[in-house]
Design a protein around this motif. Structure first.
Motif, PDB file in Angstrom:
ATOM      1  N   GLY A   1      50.002  37.460  46.570  1.00  0.00           N
ATOM      2  CA  GLY A   1      49.472  37.576  45.300  1.00  0.00           C
ATOM      3  C   GLY A   1      48.405  38.704  45.287  1.00  0.00           C
ATOM      4  N   TRP A   2      48.208  39.361  46.521  1.00  0.00           N
ATOM      5  CA  TRP A   2      47.476  40.502  46.589  1.00  0.00           C
ATOM      6  C   TRP A   2      48.432  41.848  46.634  1.00  0.00           C
TER       7      TRP A   2
ATOM      8  N   THR B   1      40.226  38.619  37.895  1.00  0.00           N
ATOM      9  CA  THR B   1      40.777  39.489  39.175  1.00  0.00           C
ATOM     10  C   THR B   1      39.944  40.051  40.014  1.00  0.00           C
ATOM     11  N   TRP B   2      40.208  39.819  41.079  1.00  0.00           N
ATOM     12  CA  TRP B   2      39.492  40.130  42.364  1.00  0.00           C
ATOM     13  C   TRP B   2      40.007  41.652  42.859  1.00  0.00           C
TER      14      TRP B   2
ATOM     15  N   ARG C   1      44.038  41.308  43.047  1.00  0.00           N
ATOM     16  CA  ARG C   1      44.760  40.022  42.846  1.00  0.00           C
ATOM     17  C   ARG C   1      44.304  39.738  41.292  1.00  0.00           C
ATOM     18  N   THR C   2      45.131  39.494  40.534  1.00  0.00           N
ATOM     19  CA  THR C   2      44.887  39.325  39.152  1.00  0.00           C
ATOM     20  C   THR C   2      45.457  37.632  38.980  1.00  0.00           C
ATOM     21  N   GLY C   3      44.618  36.839  38.616  1.00  0.00           N
ATOM     22  CA  GLY C   3      44.977  35.451  38.331  1.00  0.00           C
ATOM     23  C   GLY C   3      45.090  34.544  39.594  1.00  0.00           C
TER      24      GLY C   3
ATOM     25  N   ARG D   1      51.559  40.458  39.756  1.00  0.00           N
ATOM     26  CA  ARG D   1      51.910  41.507  40.394  1.00  0.00           C
ATOM     27  C   ARG D   1      51.608  42.679  39.150  1.00  0.00           C
ATOM     28  N   GLU D   2      52.284  42.667  38.091  1.00  0.00           N
ATOM     29  CA  GLU D   2      52.386  43.620  37.108  1.00  0.00           C
ATOM     30  C   GLU D   2      51.006  43.878  36.780  1.00  0.00           C
ATOM     31  N   ALA D   3      50.060  42.919  36.480  1.00  0.00           N
ATOM     32  CA  ALA D   3      48.754  43.136  35.945  1.00  0.00           C
ATOM     33  C   ALA D   3      47.924  44.000  37.212  1.00  0.00           C
ATOM     34  N   SER D   4      48.289  43.621  38.409  1.00  0.00           N
ATOM     35  CA  SER D   4      47.547  44.314  39.514  1.00  0.00           C
ATOM     36  C   SER D   4      48.056  45.744  39.588  1.00  0.00           C
TER      37      SER D   4
END
Length: 135
Positions: free
Chosen positions: A47-48, A96-97, A113-115, A120-123
């Protein structure tokens, strides 16, 4: 030694499978994708989405603050350590972190990490903004 007999032996095949299985399973969560610039590479794991930037840690953190403002990400929490920082941002119901880790005097790894499961696309969109701001 007859190699054909060795490879056809079921015991050997089970042993080989048992030895390779951990390597295959640990590599499943790792994806390396080419970035936009020459030499830029992302690593996506659990996720990162991470990439190294040729900037000092303090400049990376300032850029994150600017990008967060540009993207309307509200910084809800920030935790600074000697060689790293972590930001928690919120936009609507999306968290988002963003983590920074000094890798050297002029090199910083930035992970996004988004969500909770990782989008992945948002990050990647955040990394694109970081790249544009860092130059």
């Amino acid at each position: 030694l007859n190699y054909k007999e060795v490879f056809m032996n079921k015991s050997f095949m089970w042993l080989l499978a048992a030895l390779l299985l951990p390597a295959v399973l640990t590599a499943c969560g790792l994806l390396v994708a080419g970035g936009a610039g020459a030499g830029a590479a992302y690593v996506y794991e659990r996720g990162w989405l991470e990439r190294n930037y040729e900037v000092p840690l303090d400049q990376a953190n300032q850029t994150i603050e600017q990008v967060a403002q540009n993207l309307d990400l509200n910084i809800e929490e920030r935790n600074d350590q000697v060689a790293s920082s972590e930001f928690r941002t919120v936009k609507g119901d999306q968290t988002t972190w963003i983590r920074t880790q000094a890798k050297g005097e002029n090199m910083t790894a930035i992970s996004v990490r988004t969500g909770y499961l990782g989008d992945r696309e948002a990050s990647q969109a955040i990394h694109r903004e970081l790249e544009a701001s860092i130059g």
